[in-house]
Design a protein around this motif. Structure first.
Motif, PDB file in Angstrom:
ATOM      1  N   PHE A  43       0.589   2.528 -12.099  1.00 49.43           N
ATOM      2  CA  PHE A  43       1.597   2.587 -12.433  1.00 49.43           C
ATOM      3  C   PHE A  43       2.502   3.551 -12.052  1.00 49.43           C
ATOM      4  N   ALA A  44       3.635   3.443 -11.073  1.00 46.89           N
ATOM      5  CA  ALA A  44       4.317   5.228 -10.674  1.00 46.89           C
ATOM      6  C   ALA A  44       6.038   5.245 -11.546  1.00 46.89           C
ATOM      7  N   GLY A 251       7.473   3.071  -1.687  1.00 47.18           N
ATOM      8  CA  GLY A 251       6.317   3.050  -0.071  1.00 47.18           C
ATOM      9  C   GLY A 251       5.488   2.706  -0.559  1.00 47.18           C
ATOM     10  N   ALA A 252       4.752   3.767  -1.644  1.00 44.82           N
ATOM     11  CA  ALA A 252       3.744   3.449  -2.493  1.00 44.82           C
ATOM     12  C   ALA A 252       3.442   1.488  -2.599  1.00 44.82           C
ATOM     13  N   SER A 255       3.252  -0.951   0.331  1.00 46.10           N
ATOM     14  CA  SER A 255       2.032  -0.888   1.049  1.00 46.10           C
ATOM     15  C   SER A 255       0.301  -1.149  -0.473  1.00 46.10           C
ATOM     16  N   GLY A 256       0.510  -1.135  -1.486  1.00 37.08           N
ATOM     17  CA  GLY A 256      -0.121  -1.968  -2.290  1.00 37.08           C
ATOM     18  C   GLY A 256      -1.014  -0.903  -3.270  1.00 37.08           C
ATOM     19  N   LYS A 257      -0.578   0.187  -2.437  1.00 37.80           N
ATOM     20  CA  LYS A 257      -0.622   1.470  -3.214  1.00 37.80           C
ATOM     21  C   LYS A 257      -1.321   1.495  -4.043  1.00 37.80           C
ATOM     22  N   ASP A 551      -8.049  -2.190  -4.431  1.00 39.05           N
ATOM     23  CA  ASP A 551      -7.714  -0.351  -4.271  1.00 39.05           C
ATOM     24  C   ASP A 551      -6.634   0.550  -4.353  1.00 39.05           C
ATOM     25  N   PRO A 552      -5.423   0.026  -5.352  1.00 40.11           N
ATOM     26  CA  PRO A 552      -4.595   0.590  -5.036  1.00 40.11           C
ATOM     27  C   PRO A 552      -4.666   2.089  -4.754  1.00 40.11           C
ATOM     28  N   ARG A 553      -5.675   2.412  -4.984  1.00 40.46           N
ATOM     29  CA  ARG A 553      -5.281   4.626  -4.871  1.00 40.46           C
ATOM     30  C   ARG A 553      -5.194   4.929  -3.506  1.00 40.46           C
TER      31      ARG A 553
END
Length: 553
Positions: A43-44, A251-252, A255-257, A551-553
């Motif tokens: 979560f961001a 953007g994260a 992109s699925g990050k 792997d969202p990292r």
């Protein structure tokens, strides 16, 4: 836009208790076909707190994280009613001065300590202790609180000096999350870094300027009765990432990050709405809207005519629309549309009127001009200092645009507004020093219309912790709000809270701009069942489950 109705949970005052609902005990068995338990949820958000313990200071970024590792005594539903959480039942005396909470049994903190009545009492003691440096929880309780005491191992009694009908909704917030007494005993610094609760996730590490890492509490048994499931969280790991830059944060997500973001940037709303993979959730807070507070200790701002002139000159609807492109609505009332007992009559009390602003400033004897066209009196320019956080996470681009537009509008009537970018440490000092600023932007979220008392009362003024930013109060306003808090009659509350909105509007102690919102954007192809709770608009991740490997990292 959601509208929250008034609280109905006090209808049985003194008579009965509220019993917890039962939920399923399983995890994987509850998941829809094709989904899975476990994995890492990322979560961001845009803002990093200065302390993870919401008892200390009391800012919104703290509560958003705290909701994931702390439990409260009760949980609030969207209709304003309150349901069991750590307290499985409660009873309220007929005079509204005594609350007896019966706790769930078998609940333990992450450090192994038992949740009992003494632990809850220790939390109230922590909140009320000036050394805790609470600027939020303390203000909720100070006008009402007498004591918290243990009646037995599982029963806590809270005694009040005057009736406080919103108490249960107030206690639903993460500001009143229950922490381990042993962990609190380590001292503020260590507790800020690694607080300990009973919640679905445990705090493992805070990597400053990057993220907070949490892991699942596999022994979790204390979900609120309105959770989507009972038992431990589905995700094994929760990473709470800080991405202050709007472009980077969106953007994260794209992109699925990351799986979900807080504070979807206004400029990204059209793109998000056109993307079938992205779900958006919006929640209008019950609050004093984001506003420009006017410091009445300034000689010019002590004059009501000058304050009203600033509001008329501001074109607040126009500058909000310009900055937020319609994503945030204008609100000129002292409270938001999401607040109980909001009165539409005060939505725009001072419409944009440059001629009226000029006339009021002339009446106040600011009727001369210097060589640059700014108003003067007795040779002194009408200058107002407006410091703001230089950190884009604290003052996002749209808010900076609002400040710049406000500066430009006031310039048209001859008022010199000086915008002063300020680092976090200096801004904290300024907040407690009325000589260091003349105008300050801010807001106050609260699940009750009593937020007006928190922001503008004599009691808050005398506590002097920087929350009564206008340094002003009114005896009739205080008494009106205390009467509203003392009754459970909705009609009487509406009349009293409407009167309070009228009194605040007449004083023009601040320039309201827009209501605070929780705005989430979620990769709905990657994760499901993230929701927003209504007491403070906190995202709830206990029920969230991943939909496919990644792997969202």
């Amino acid at each position: 836009m959601r509208r929250r109705s008034v609280m109905t949970g006090l209808a049985a005052v003194g008579a009965g208790s509220v019993l917890a609902a039962c939920g399923s005990a399983g995890r994987a068995a509850d998941l829809p076909p094709g989904t899975r338990e476990g994995g890492e949820l990322v979560f961001a958000t845009d803002r990093e707190p200065t302390c993870l313990d919401p008892h200390n200071s009391g800012d919104m970024p703290q509560t958003y994280i705290a909701r994931q590792y702390l439990d409260s005594l009760v949980s609030m539903r969207p209709d304003g009613s309150v349901v069991p959480w750590l307290a499985r039942s409660w009873a309220i005396s007929e005079d509204g001065l005594v609350y007896d909470f019966t706790l769930k049994e078998g609940v333990r903190f992450h450090d192994g300590e038992v949740l009992d009545a003494d632990a809850v009492v220790a939390n109230f003691d922590q909140i009320m202790d000036p050394a805790t440096q609470s600027s939020t929880a303390l203000l909720y309780l100070s006008p009402y609180f007498v004591s918290a005491e243990s009646l037995s191992e599982q029963v806590v009694r809270v005694t009040l000096k005057r009736p406080y009908s919103p108490l249960l909704t107030v206690l639903a917030q993460a500001f009143f999350g229950i922490e381990s007494p042993r962990a609190m005993g380590r001292g503020l610094a260590e507790n800020c870094e690694l607080p300990v609760g009973t919640g679905p996730f445990k705090v493992v590490e805070w990597r400053r300027n990057q993220e907070v890492v949490m892991v699942r509490n596999d022994d979790y048994t204390s979900a609120p009765s309105d959770a989507k499931h009972q038992g431990p969280a589905y995700a094994e790991r929760l990473t709470w990432r800080f991405l202050k830059d709007n472009t980077a944060r969106y953007g994260a997500l794209a992109s699925g990050k990351v799986h979900a973001i807080f504070n979807l940037p206004p400029e990204s709303v059209p793109t998000a709405q056109a993307d079938d993979r992205i779900e958006t959730q919006d929640f209008v807070h019950s609050c004093v809207p984001y506003a420009l507070d006017l410091n009445t200790t300034h000689p010019a701002l002590s004059d009501l005519r000058v304050r009203r002139a600033l509001v008329h000159a501001a074109d607040a609807p126009g500058i909000v629309t310009s900055a937020y492109a319609g994503v945030f609505p204008y609100e000129g009332n002292a409270i938001s549309t999401g607040t109980p007992y909001y009165d539409e009559a005060y939505h725009q009390p001072y419409p944009y009127d440059e001629a009226r602003a000029n006339a009021l400033l002339d009446e106040a004897s600011w009727d001369e001009r210097d060589e640059e066209g700014y108003r003067t009196r007795d040779g002194q320019r009408l200058t107002l200092r407006l410091p703001y956080a230089s950190d884009p996470g604290e003052t996002p681009p749209a808010d900076l645009t609002i400040l710049q537009n406000f500066q430009a509008m006031e310039r048209r009537v001859g008022v010199d507004v000086q915008l002063i970018p300020t680092d976090a440490a200096s801004l904290t000092a300024i907040r407690r020093d009325p000589t260091a600023f003349d105008i300050r932007g801010g807001y106050w979220n609260s699940p009750t219309a009593g937020v007006m008392y928190i922001k503008f009362s004599q009691q808050t003024f005398e506590i002097d912790n920087g929350q009564n930013v206008s340094y002003a109060y009114d005896e009739e306003l205080d008494q009106t709000l205390l009467e509203a808090a003392a009754t459970t009659d909705p009609e009487a509350q509406q009349e009293l809270y409407s009167r309070a909105q009228q009194l605040l509007t007449e004083q023009a102690w601040h320039i309201p701009l827009y209501p605070i919102q929780t705005r989430l954007a979620i990769r709905s192809d990657l994760v499901a069942d993230i929701w927003i709770e209504p007491s403070e608009g906190e995202p709830v991740l206990h029920d969230a489950h991943l939909l496919r490997d990644g792997d969202p990292r």
